[in-house]
Design a protein around this motif. Structure first.
Motif, short mmCIF file in Angstrom:
data_model
loop_
_atom_site.label_atom_id
_atom_site.label_comp_id
_atom_site.label_asym_id
_atom_site.label_seq_id
_atom_site.Cartn_x
_atom_site.Cartn_y
_atom_site.Cartn_z
N GLU A 84 -3.15 4.56 -0.67
CA GLU A 84 -2.52 4.16 0.61
C GLU A 84 -3.38 3.12 1.33
O GLU A 84 -2.87 2.13 1.85
N ALA A 85 -4.69 3.32 1.29
CA ALA A 85 -5.61 2.38 1.94
C ALA A 85 -5.53 1.00 1.28
O ALA A 85 -5.87 -0.02 1.89
N GLU A 86 -5.07 0.95 0.04
CA GLU A 86 -4.94 -0.32 -0.69
C GLU A 86 -3.55 -0.93 -0.51
O GLU A 86 -3.20 -1.89 -1.20
N GLY A 87 -2.72 -0.34 0.35
CA GLY A 87 -1.41 -0.93 0.64
C GLY A 87 -0.26 -0.32 -0.13
O GLY A 87 0.87 -0.81 -0.06
N PHE A 88 -0.49 0.76 -0.89
CA PHE A 88 0.61 1.44 -1.59
C PHE A 88 1.40 2.29 -0.58
O PHE A 88 0.83 2.82 0.38
N VAL A 102 4.02 10.09 -5.19
CA VAL A 102 4.37 8.83 -5.85
C VAL A 102 3.85 7.71 -4.94
O VAL A 102 4.18 7.66 -3.76
N ALA A 103 3.01 6.85 -5.50
CA ALA A 103 2.45 5.72 -4.73
C ALA A 103 3.05 4.44 -5.31
O ALA A 103 2.94 4.21 -6.51
N LYS A 162 -2.16 -4.31 -8.43
CA LYS A 162 -1.68 -4.72 -7.10
C LYS A 162 -2.26 -6.08 -6.73
O LYS A 162 -1.56 -6.98 -6.24
N GLN A 163 -3.53 -6.25 -7.00
CA GLN A 163 -4.18 -7.53 -6.66
C GLN A 163 -3.63 -8.67 -7.49
O GLN A 163 -3.44 -9.78 -7.00
N ILE A 174 4.70 -1.33 -9.17
CA ILE A 174 3.80 -0.37 -9.84
C ILE A 174 3.95 0.97 -9.12
O ILE A 174 3.88 1.02 -7.88
N LYS A 175 4.15 2.02 -9.89
CA LYS A 175 4.24 3.36 -9.28
C LYS A 175 3.24 4.29 -9.96
O LYS A 175 3.24 4.40 -11.19
N VAL A 176 2.42 4.94 -9.16
CA VAL A 176 1.50 5.96 -9.70
C VAL A 176 2.10 7.33 -9.40
O VAL A 176 2.43 7.62 -8.24
N PHE A 177 2.23 8.14 -10.43
CA PHE A 177 2.79 9.48 -10.28
C PHE A 177 1.67 10.51 -10.30
O PHE A 177 1.14 10.84 -11.38
N GLY A 178 1.24 10.97 -9.14
CA GLY A 178 0.25 12.04 -9.05
C GLY A 178 0.94 13.33 -9.50
O GLY A 178 1.82 13.84 -8.82
#
Ligand SMILES: [Zn+2]
Length: 516
Positions: A84-88, A102-103, A162-163, A174-178
């Motif tokens: 989240e801190a990286e803008g997700f 989900v990010a 992301k960068q 891009i989606k990260v699934f925790g």
């Protein structure tokens, strides 16, 4: 290859990518020169020592939290907060599970999913990088499967991607699934049922390993995880036992019947159980007892096997005059069916990135651990593996709820290094090895390969189409039908009591004071 690895070992010490280029033999230099600028950018970003350290520390913090499945509140929050801190954009508590998230970052197609797990295993507490059994806290959980490095590798890859998306103006998401509770194969069927993978074009999964490899095709067993609960009648076990009906007897008859059933099961089966409740004192006939089964077989055989074990439970109740009051399916998942075209793309990036260079100290630790375990003292792994083909004769084995994802989106798994060859899975030796510098380098290597493969998919529509076409053809032959009963609910109470017992005691070993 040996000379190349020697050079790579030296290259680890060189700060500038320019110097690295000069040091490489011509074939490797040519390979690197052909790397598109987007890919070069993410590889360089991930290779920075401060990046290796940043994600290494996150992995160590998750290792120290050592939270069991569905109770990964701190681990999940750390990963979600980092993204989240990286803008997700974060969806927390996804699919009805508090530790699932989900990010997402970016917009439009393709949508690339990265899987990340973070749960630990019970009873494996161990000091990091100590090559003999030495628990931090006797009996407490520990990361005996490397999931601390896995969620972190996915997050590192996602942040690098992301960068690249922003810098090169690439379309795509891009989606990260925790993903909670992989060790109890408990979250993905619910994540699929909630539609989290509906619009995902491709999924890149990862797992911590003793080597660096990928593969394709069918792997592992399908599984039903189910708890049978029986209700009987209490009575004085000596004074008037004829008045009682023992629920424990029902569990025992169920188990005897299931053990006889083994002889008649197809060969790939696995069948195991633990008794969750069996009374509290011998002099009281127990009126409540329960048993937890894992019922494993191929996709074709597992439902029939489940139904036969269910018959054993019904027989247990009938024979003992008790009642089968609960049949709780915690989870039910398919075998894994990894996409070959995607695995081939991952393999190319494995060969591009290569095995990390290990230091003398890291090899010495590996050898000390191998000696302690009575294994060959060969140190850390040297060469990446070749693309693994599916086994021609399937003999059964473990399961992963990633299986469920492989049937709704093209998926392949990268196994990245960090663990010591010869260390035993789900054992203190793996906990010892999943911490510190080898884990940092291993997960960093994993992140590079994940990010490089995602970039291939984001920038080359032909490769993306090949992966998707293979999946579409496979899906026509194997249409997805969940094994999970429609009324099953995510077992979010799993491990609650155990973590309640351990969390306060484990707090003394947390490493999160200097993070973020
Ligand atoms: Zn695992």
């Amino acid at each position: 290859m040996k000379a190349y690895l020697k050079v790579r070992r030296l290259a680890w010490l060189l700060p500038a990518a320019v110097s690295l280029f000069i040091m490489l033999p011509p074939d490797v230099a040519a390979k690197k020169e052909n790397v598109p600028p987007e890919k070069k950018f993410v590889l360089d970003w991930l290779a920075q020592p401060q990046t290796v350290e940043r994600f290494g520390r996150i992995s160590d913090v998750v290792w120290a939290y050592a939270e069991l499945g569905m109770q990964e509140f701190k681990s999940s929050k750390l990963l979600a907060d980092t993204l989240e801190a990286e803008g997700f954009t974060l969806e927390r508590g996804a699919a009805g599970m508090p530790t699932c998230f989900v990010a997402s970052y970016g917009s439009g197609r393709p949508v690339i999913g990265l899987l990340g797990e973070f749960d630990a295993l019970p009873m494996l507490s161990q000091k990091g990088r100590v090559p003999k059994k030495d628990p931090l806290l006797e009996g407490a959980p520990g990361h005996g499967c490397g999931h601390n490095t896995m969620c972190t590798a996915a997050a590192a890859a996602a942040i690098a991607l992301k960068q690249a998306l922003a810098k090169f103006g690439l379309p795509g998401t891009i989606k990260v699934f925790g993903s909670p509770a992989e060790e109890t194969i408990a979250s993905r069927p619910y994540m699929v049922r909630a539609g989290l993978f509906k619009d995902i074009d491709v999924v890149i999964d990862n797992h911590s390993s003793t080597g660096l490899s990928t593969g394709y095709g069918r792997d592992g067993n399908a599984v039903f995880s189910v708890i049978f609960t029986f209700r009987g009648k209490t009575a004085h076990s000596a004074g008037a036992p004829w008045m009682g009906r023992s629920a424990l007897d029902a569990v025992e008859v169920t188990n005897v019947a299931a053990n006889f059933l083994r002889e008649h099961l197809p060969p790939a089966h696995r069948l195991h159980y633990i008794i969750l409740e069996g009374g509290e004192a011998p002099n009281v006939v127990p009126d409540k007892a329960s048993v937890w089964y894992y019922i494993r077989n191929t996709d074709e055989e597992v439902e029939a096997m489940y139904s036969r074990v269910l018959d054993c439970a019904k027989a247990g109740a009938l024979a003992t005059g008790t009642e089968l009051v609960g049949v709780r399916v915690l989870s039910a998942v398919h075998q894994r069916h990894a996409n070959k075209s995607l695995a081939e793309m991952i393999q190319k990036n494995i060969e591009l990135v290569g095995m990390p260079a290990w230091t003398e100290e890291e090899n010495a630790f590996a050898k000390a651990l191998q000696k302690e375990l009575g294994k060959e003292e060969k140190g850390m792994p040297v060469e990446p593996g070749k693309l693994k083909e599916p086994e021609t004769v399937f003999i059964g084995g473990g399961s992963s709820d990633v299986g469920e994802v492989t049937l709704v989106a093209p998926t392949a798994t990268l196994s990245f290094p960090g663990q010591v060859p010869g260390a035993i899975g789900h054992h203190w030796s793996t906990v010892a090895a999943n911490f510190g510098s080898t884990a940092w380098k291993g997960l960093n290597t994993g992140a590079k390969i994940i990010a490089a493969t995602a970039l291939d998919l984001l920038t080359d529509p032909r490769q993306l189409k090949k992966v998707r076409d293979e999946f579409t053809a496979y899906s026509l032959l194997h249409p997805y039908k969940p094994f999970l009963p429609a009324d099953a609910q995510p077992p979010i109470d799993l491990n609650q009591e155990l973590m309640k017992k351990w969390r306060d005691l484990m707090r003394a070993f947390y490493l999160d004071r200097d993070i973020q």
